[in-house]
Design a protein around this motif. Structure first.
Motif, short mmCIF file in Angstrom:
data_model
loop_
_atom_site.label_atom_id
_atom_site.label_comp_id
_atom_site.label_asym_id
_atom_site.label_seq_id
_atom_site.Cartn_x
_atom_site.Cartn_y
_atom_site.Cartn_z
N GLN A 107 56.90 55.18 101.56
CA GLN A 107 55.77 54.29 101.34
C GLN A 107 54.60 55.03 100.69
O GLN A 107 53.96 54.52 99.77
CB GLN A 107 55.31 53.67 102.67
CG GLN A 107 56.24 52.63 103.23
CD GLN A 107 55.69 51.99 104.50
OE1 GLN A 107 56.29 52.08 105.55
NE2 GLN A 107 54.55 51.34 104.40
N ALA A 110 55.34 55.75 97.06
CA ALA A 110 55.22 54.52 96.26
C ALA A 110 53.75 54.17 96.02
O ALA A 110 53.38 53.76 94.91
CB ALA A 110 55.94 53.37 96.96
N HIS A 111 52.91 54.33 97.03
CA HIS A 111 51.49 54.02 96.87
C HIS A 111 50.83 55.00 95.89
O HIS A 111 50.00 54.61 95.06
CB HIS A 111 50.77 54.08 98.22
CG HIS A 111 50.93 52.84 99.04
ND1 HIS A 111 52.10 52.56 99.73
CD2 HIS A 111 50.10 51.80 99.28
CE1 HIS A 111 51.95 51.40 100.37
NE2 HIS A 111 50.76 50.93 100.11
N LYS A 114 51.94 54.03 92.33
CA LYS A 114 51.28 52.83 91.82
C LYS A 114 49.86 53.13 91.35
O LYS A 114 49.29 52.35 90.58
CB LYS A 114 51.25 51.76 92.90
CG LYS A 114 52.63 51.17 93.22
CD LYS A 114 52.56 50.14 94.34
CE LYS A 114 53.93 49.58 94.66
NZ LYS A 114 53.89 48.59 95.78
N TYR A 121 61.02 61.87 94.50
CA TYR A 121 61.51 61.91 95.88
C TYR A 121 62.91 62.52 95.85
O TYR A 121 63.84 61.94 95.28
CB TYR A 121 61.55 60.49 96.46
CG TYR A 121 61.81 60.42 97.95
CD1 TYR A 121 60.78 60.23 98.86
CD2 TYR A 121 63.10 60.54 98.45
CE1 TYR A 121 61.02 60.17 100.22
CE2 TYR A 121 63.35 60.47 99.80
CZ TYR A 121 62.31 60.29 100.69
OH TYR A 121 62.55 60.22 102.04
N ALA A 135 64.04 51.21 100.17
CA ALA A 135 62.94 50.77 99.32
C ALA A 135 62.95 49.26 99.13
O ALA A 135 61.89 48.61 99.14
CB ALA A 135 63.00 51.48 97.97
N LEU A 140 59.52 47.96 98.02
CA LEU A 140 59.01 49.00 97.13
C LEU A 140 59.96 49.28 95.98
O LEU A 140 59.86 50.33 95.33
CB LEU A 140 58.76 50.30 97.91
CG LEU A 140 57.83 50.21 99.11
CD1 LEU A 140 57.81 51.53 99.86
CD2 LEU A 140 56.43 49.82 98.67
N ALA A 143 58.40 50.14 92.61
CA ALA A 143 57.45 51.26 92.52
C ALA A 143 57.99 52.32 91.56
O ALA A 143 59.18 52.64 91.58
CB ALA A 143 57.22 51.87 93.90
N VAL A 145 58.71 55.35 91.33
CA VAL A 145 59.08 56.62 91.96
C VAL A 145 60.46 57.01 91.48
O VAL A 145 61.40 56.21 91.55
CB VAL A 145 59.07 56.51 93.50
CG1 VAL A 145 59.52 57.83 94.14
CG2 VAL A 145 57.69 56.14 94.00
#
Length: 454
Positions: A107, A110-111, A114, A121, A135, A140, A143, A145
């Motif tokens: 999380q 992903a934040h 964004k 990862y 995810a 997510l 996102a 990532v």
């Protein structure tokens, strides 16, 4: 040339031994000592006559701007980091298996992504498909990532050097292996070598690296404690399986305050932030009942109110039970001894059970008075006032000692509707608002005034 020496390392605590033994003398673990070759033998004699380069020195008064930070948008996560993620820093996140470390970091990655932070990862425990499924469950999947699954340290460093991301999450450090170390993955030598290489890479390339670490049954990061010394920040992800609350606690932070906490709630859609943990921990508190006391504590820089619950019952055993959850058992034993010797209130022949509601852990000495209040309330079967909070440290003489940040504790209590506080008589306050303060000098006076005995 120095003679090659093989060492015997405990896989639980990292202690070195001259020869193999069945039990580690440092930590007491059985069958944990493994023969390992050292990382390097070092020079046989001193450095010799060759000179190195001069290190540039600066004065203490030299002004430097604070390091830049990347904010994730997760207020609780950024709070624990000290305001955001510092480029080039190395973080270690530990916690029990299944507590939610991978969910939290996925999380967070992903934040960050964004918000324009390039994130990678690397999973060493799960396949890429498993991480993608998580995810999707967390919402997510879109996102930005980038994901990889690898355990070879050389391949991971080569990939990171080629991609040059802003953030790299390594899950976990115990699964990595370096081809120049002969030990098995997860051993002390491998963990130490992998952590050293990743931290060095983070400093040289300016990439923030987050390492995930398993914990032992004692709750400490598995592997040598030198791993904690190498990184800039050490975070522990705590929580009870039976509770939905999760607490991210900073035990070391070179870029922010230590002992800061972030509170999360485990939901079906992942970890949700808890902006007001005091209201959450006290949300299930009903009518006043014997054995319950509200403690106004401080976790890092934020005040947190928690409920301490006690149960005292006659024991049928020769040695009565002392069960403590969320508190320091040694501190509880000391408080019981002070109550018996200074106040004349015996607990012999009585089972004592103590718990902190909501799965919170309280370790500060300021909780002594709240623990004593809960114990006395349970023993006397007399409930404390519903609108009352307590805090104060108990000395071995029975005197109550003042604690730090009393104003912040009282402000938080008043904000949640509490109108009375029991505090040490010597506590200095700049202001207490409209709260009624009961100042008590020692534990004997507390017993006499609150419970009508002395």
């Amino acid at each position: 040339m120095a003679k090659s020496v093989t060492s015997f390392i405990c896989q639980d605590c990292g202690a070195a031994h001259r020869k193999w033994a069945g039990r580690c003398e440092a930590c007491g673990a059985w069958n944990s000592i493994v023969e390992e070759a050292p990382l390097s033998q070092g020079p046989g004699r001193g450095l010799g006559s060759a000179k190195g380069k001069t290190v540039p020195l600066s004065a203490l008064s030299t002004h430097e701007p604070p390091p830049p930070r990347h904010e994730s948008g997760m207020a609780e996560f950024d709070r624990v980091l000290g305001g955001g993620l510092v480029p080039g820093s190395a973080l270690l996140v530990g916690g029990d298996p299944g507590i939610g470390k991978s969910t939290l970091l996925l999380q967070a990655a992903a934040h960050f992504a964004k918000r324009g932070v390039e994130a990678i990862y690397i999973s060493g425990e799960e396949a890429s498909a498993q991480v993608r499924m998580r995810a999707q469950r967390l919402g997510l999947a879109e996102a930005p990532v980038r994901l990889g699954a690898e355990t070879a340290l050389r391949d991971i460093l080569t990939t990171l050097d080629a991609e040059r991301p802003d953030l790299a999450v390594i899950d976990s450090i115990q699964t990595l292996w370096s081809d120049n170390v002969e030990s098995a993955p997860g051993s002390v030598s491998q963990v130490r070598a992998a952590a050293h290489e990743l931290v060095t890479f983070a400093k040289k390339r300016g990439v923030a690296v987050i390492l995930v670490g398993h914990v032992t049954k004692e709750g400490q990061i598995a592997g040598p404690r030198v791993v904690e010394h190498m990184v800039d920040t050490v975070l522990y992800f705590e929580g009870e399986r039976g509770h939905q609350f999760r607490i991210l606690r900073a035990v070391k932070n070179r870029f922010g305050p230590a002992d800061e906490i972030g509170v999360f709630e485990m939901t079906g859609g992942g970890l949700a932030e808890v902006a007001n943990p005091s209201a959450l921990f006290l949300s299930e508190r009903g009518q006043p009942s014997p054995g319950s006391a509200v403690f106004a504590g401080i976790e890092g820089t934020r005040p947190v109110l928690t409920e301490i619950q006690a149960l005292v019952a006659p024991s049928t055993l020769a040695s009565p039970r002392r069960t403590v959850v969320g508190l320091d058992s040694g501190r509880v034993s000391t408080i019981l001894a002070v109550l018996e010797s200074r106040c004349g209130i015996p607990f012999a022949g009585l089972d004592v059970f103590l718990n902190v509601a909501g799965g919170m852990r309280v370790m500060e000495p300021a909780a002594d008075l709240a623990i004593a209040a809960a114990l006395l309330s349970a023993r006397e079967d007399s409930a404390l006032p519903a609108e009352c909070v307590t805090f104060g440290e108990i000395s071995l003489s029975g005197a109550l000692r003042p604690v730090a940040q009393a104003e912040n504790r009282l402000k938080e209590a008043q904000k949640l509707g509490f109108s009375q506080a029991i505090i040490p008589a010597s506590q200095k306050l700049d202001g207490a608002g409209t709260m009624r303060l009961d100042r008590i000098s020692d534990l004997t006076g507390f017993v006499g005034e609150i419970f009508g005995a002395g």
